[in-house]
Design a protein around this motif. Structure first.
Motif, short mmCIF file in Angstrom:
data_model
loop_
_atom_site.label_atom_id
_atom_site.label_comp_id
_atom_site.label_asym_id
_atom_site.label_seq_id
_atom_site.Cartn_x
_atom_site.Cartn_y
_atom_site.Cartn_z
N GLY A 89 0.81 -1.21 0.00
CA GLY A 89 0.00 0.00 0.00
C GLY A 89 0.84 1.25 0.00
N HIS A 90 0.28 2.28 -0.56
CA HIS A 90 0.97 3.57 -0.65
C HIS A 90 0.27 4.58 0.24
N GLY A 91 0.59 5.83 0.07
CA GLY A 91 -0.04 6.87 0.85
C GLY A 91 0.99 7.70 1.60
N SER A 92 0.49 8.49 2.51
CA SER A 92 1.35 9.38 3.29
C SER A 92 2.18 8.56 4.28
N PRO A 93 3.23 9.16 4.82
CA PRO A 93 4.01 8.46 5.86
C PRO A 93 3.13 8.00 7.03
N ASP A 94 2.17 8.82 7.44
CA ASP A 94 1.28 8.43 8.54
C ASP A 94 0.41 7.23 8.16
N GLU A 95 -0.05 7.19 6.92
CA GLU A 95 -0.86 6.05 6.47
C GLU A 95 -0.02 4.78 6.42
N ARG A 96 1.21 4.89 5.92
CA ARG A 96 2.09 3.71 5.88
C ARG A 96 2.39 3.22 7.30
N TRP A 97 2.67 4.15 8.22
CA TRP A 97 2.96 3.78 9.60
C TRP A 97 1.74 3.11 10.25
N ALA A 98 0.55 3.59 9.95
CA ALA A 98 -0.66 2.99 10.50
C ALA A 98 -0.80 1.54 10.02
N ARG A 99 -0.47 1.27 8.75
CA ARG A 99 -0.53 -0.10 8.23
C ARG A 99 0.53 -0.99 8.88
N ILE A 100 1.72 -0.44 9.10
CA ILE A 100 2.79 -1.19 9.78
C ILE A 100 2.34 -1.55 11.19
N LYS A 101 1.81 -0.58 11.91
CA LYS A 101 1.34 -0.82 13.28
C LYS A 101 0.21 -1.86 13.29
N ALA A 102 -0.73 -1.75 12.36
CA ALA A 102 -1.85 -2.70 12.31
C ALA A 102 -1.33 -4.12 12.03
N GLU A 103 -0.37 -4.24 11.14
CA GLU A 103 0.19 -5.56 10.83
C GLU A 103 0.92 -6.13 12.04
N SER A 104 1.69 -5.32 12.73
CA SER A 104 2.41 -5.82 13.90
C SER A 104 1.41 -6.23 14.99
N GLU A 105 0.33 -5.51 15.15
CA GLU A 105 -0.70 -5.89 16.12
C GLU A 105 -1.38 -7.20 15.72
N ARG A 106 -1.62 -7.39 14.44
CA ARG A 106 -2.21 -8.65 13.95
C ARG A 106 -1.28 -9.82 14.26
#
Length: 144
Positions: free
Chosen positions: A93-110
């Motif tokens: 996924g692409h997007g802003s740095p905040d959007e990328r960080w949110a996806r990274i955090k969500a994946e680590s939580e999963r």
């Protein structure tokens, strides 16, 4: 032509790690090599010790055939030190740095929910984690 690679993880519980890494990578159990119809049949051709079983190993593959094959093999000795080589799980996924960080955090939580452990966060960039047996890996954004 570039060489293809396989990755092998040594472990104490191959089936536990197989479940974790199938979840983390979206991999599936690799079918046994032809002409064998089961892993047990394939393993029977080798002169393995009597106490070895099919559950002492797991062979995973990318269902799309893109990523490297992953072998997970039971060994008697415990993990002794930091990995010299580790896996990076790249979140698409692409997007802003905040959007990328949110996806990274969500994946680590999963991945925590299936047995992973967060070791360290590098805010906005990547998360260092460990699988259920302590093998380190990182969760980071995929390349644009």
């Amino acid at each position: 032509m570039a060489a293809k690679i396989d990755l092998t993880l040594d472990c104490a519980n191959a089936q536990l790690l197989a479940v974790f890494w199938k979840t983390a990578l979206g991999y599936i159990d690799e079918p046994p090599p032809a002409p064998f119809t089961t892993r047990e049949e394939w393993l029977a051709q080798f002169d393995l010790p009597e106490d070895d079983s099919e559950d002492d190993g797991a062979w995973l593959c990318d269902p799309d055939g893109v990523g490297p094959r992953l072998s997970i093999l039971k060994v008697s000795e415990p993990k002794a030190a930091k990995n010299r080589l580790h896996i990076d799980v790249r979140v698409p996924g692409h997007g802003s740095p905040d959007e990328r960080w949110a996806r990274i955090k969500a994946e680590s939580e999963r991945l925590v929910k299936v047995g992973g452990v967060v070791l360290q966060e590098f805010d906005g960039h990547h998360v260092v984690m460990a699988d259920p047996e302590g093998n380190e890996f990182c969760v980071a954004a995929a390349s644009a």
